[in-house]
Design an enzyme around this catalytic site. Structure first.
Site, PDB file in Angstrom:
ATOM      1  N   GLY A   1       4.547   1.587   4.839  1.00  0.00           N
ATOM      2  CA  GLY A   1       6.422   2.516   4.623  1.00  0.00           C
ATOM      3  C   GLY A   1       8.012   1.266   4.016  1.00  0.00           C
TER       4      GLY A   1
ATOM      5  N   GLY B   1       2.092   2.761  10.248  1.00  0.00           N
ATOM      6  CA  GLY B   1       2.850   4.271  10.442  1.00  0.00           C
ATOM      7  C   GLY B   1       3.538   4.660  11.799  1.00  0.00           C
TER       8      GLY B   1
ATOM      9  CG  ASN C   1      -1.356   0.959   1.472  1.00  0.00           C
ATOM     10  OD1 ASN C   1      -1.899   2.017   0.828  1.00  0.00           O
ATOM     11  ND2 ASN C   1      -2.223   1.232   2.290  1.00  0.00           N
TER      12      ASN C   1
ATOM     13  CD  GLU D   1      -3.087   5.978   6.378  1.00  0.00           C
ATOM     14  OE1 GLU D   1      -3.054   5.953   5.566  1.00  0.00           O
ATOM     15  OE2 GLU D   1      -2.028   5.673   7.523  1.00  0.00           O
TER      16      GLU D   1
ATOM     17  CD  GLU E   1      -3.552  -2.325   7.994  1.00  0.00           C
ATOM     18  OE1 GLU E   1      -1.897  -2.014   7.150  1.00  0.00           O
ATOM     19  OE2 GLU E   1      -4.391  -1.054   7.551  1.00  0.00           O
TER      20      GLU E   1
ATOM     21  CB  SER F   1       4.823  -1.174  12.054  1.00  0.00           C
ATOM     22  OG  SER F   1       4.839   0.663  12.404  1.00  0.00           O
TER      23      SER F   1
ATOM     24  CE  LYS G   1      -0.064   3.563   5.054  1.00  0.00           C
ATOM     25  NZ  LYS G   1      -0.294   3.246   5.707  1.00  0.00           N
TER      26      LYS G   1
ATOM     27  CG  HIS H   1      -6.343   2.544   5.054  1.00  0.00           C
ATOM     28  ND1 HIS H   1      -5.662   3.205   5.594  1.00  0.00           N
ATOM     29  CD2 HIS H   1      -4.662   1.520   4.424  1.00  0.00           C
ATOM     30  CE1 HIS H   1      -4.172   3.082   6.242  1.00  0.00           C
ATOM     31  NE2 HIS H   1      -3.510   1.674   6.018  1.00  0.00           N
TER      32      HIS H   1
HETATM   33  P1  PGA Z   1       2.562   1.017   7.819  1.00  0.00           P
HETATM   34  O1  PGA Z   1       0.961   1.281   7.038  1.00  0.00           O
HETATM   35  O2  PGA Z   1       3.297  -0.914   7.324  1.00  0.00           O
HETATM   36  O3  PGA Z   1       3.466   1.988   7.220  1.00  0.00           O
HETATM   37  O4  PGA Z   1       2.422   0.746   8.524  1.00  0.00           O
HETATM   38  C1  PGA Z   1      -0.012  -0.634   6.576  1.00  0.00           C
HETATM   39  C2  PGA Z   1      -0.731   0.366   6.021  1.00  0.00           C
HETATM   40  O5  PGA Z   1      -1.229   1.284   6.623  1.00  0.00           O
HETATM   41  O6  PGA Z   1      -1.346  -0.044   5.357  1.00  0.00           O
END
Ligand code: PGA
Length: 251
Positions: A233, A172, A9, A97, A166, A212, A11, A95
């Site tokens: 990330g 993140g 992902n 976010e 998640e 993460s 983003k 998601h």
């Molecule tokens: P992250 O993001 O690996 O940067 O924590 C995961 C996600 O939001 O799908």
């Protein structure tokens, strides 16, 4: 046995040039990968570039969101038909976010899942609790409700749905859930899916952990009833993403 699935992902990251460079590098690295399905979800603006680069590979394309209508006066939105046209097979829905920063409701998420399934796009439904909800002992309740509402009236089966657990506090932040937490949630999710499935036993839906994920913590999640990862990330660099894919392939 549920096949392994690793989803990137990106983003709001990467230009067209950066997308092409990533894909070129990743294709070379991932030549020996056969058992694990790899999906890359670039931003909408880079879908065409990613599609052109990935055409000769087994790597699949996904989108990070979509609207539930086929077309219409929805400025700034992208429809399921447009995603299919752009070569997408998967679409991330709900998601955190989008839930928390864009005010996406359970009702909107349910409409999106319904539209994705109707168009043969595989929705990756994201569920997960906030830190406050976890500390209040409500994590299981929150995730169960998100599944119940998100999947209302959806005829889901092993081939038309992916669930990503998640925890919001792990996205993140560099703080990942423990393998044990993820394992407990995996059991709860499977039990919810069993109850929600009108036509018999819980289908073998791929279940991913996200939050993460990196090569050095991914093994923890592979030991549990998880079938892969949704990676933010660590999916932005071809080599760090490939390390996760390789661990999945060797498991
Ligand atoms: P992250 O993001 O690996 O940067 O924590 C995961 C996600 O939001 O799908």
């Amino acid at each position: 046995m549920i096949p392994s699935l690793i989803i990137a992902n990106w983003k709001m990251h990467k230009t067209i040039k950066e997308t092409e460079a990533f894909c070129r590098d990743f294709i070379v690295l991932s030549r020996g990968i056969h058992k694990t399905t790899v999906v890359i979800c670039p931003p909408f603006t880079a879908l065409a570039a990613a599609r052109a680069c990935l055409e000769s590979s087994n790597i699949q394309l996904g989108a990070q969101d979509m609207h539930w209508e086929d077309k219409g006066a929805y400025t700034g939105e992208v429809s399921p038909l447009q995603l299919i046209d752009a070569g997408c097979r998967y679409v991330i829905i709900g998601h955190s976010e989008r839930r928390h920063l864009r005010g996406e409701t359970e009702e909107m998420i349910n409409k999106k899942i319904t539209a994705a399934v109707a168009h043969d796009l595989i929705p990756v439904l994201c569920v997960g609790e906030t830190l406050q909800e976890r500390e209040a002992g409500r994590a299981g309740h929150v995730v169960a409700l998100q599944l119940e509402k998100g999947l209302q009236n959806i005829n889901f089966s092993a081939g038309n749905l992916v669930i990503a657990y998640e925890p919001v506090w792990a996205i993140g932040t560099g703080v990942n859930a423990s393998g044990r937490d993820a394992g407990e949630m995996a059991a709860l999710i499977r039990s919810c899916l069993g109850k929600l499935n009108p036509s018999g036993p819980a289908p073998k839906i791929p279940l991913l952990y996200g939050g993460s994920v990196k090569a050095d913590n991914f093994a923890e999640f592979l030991q549990e009833d998880m079938n892969g990862a949704l990676v933010g990330g660590a999916s932005l660099q071809a080599d760090s993403f490939f390390e996760i894919v390789r661990l999945s392939e060797d498991a």
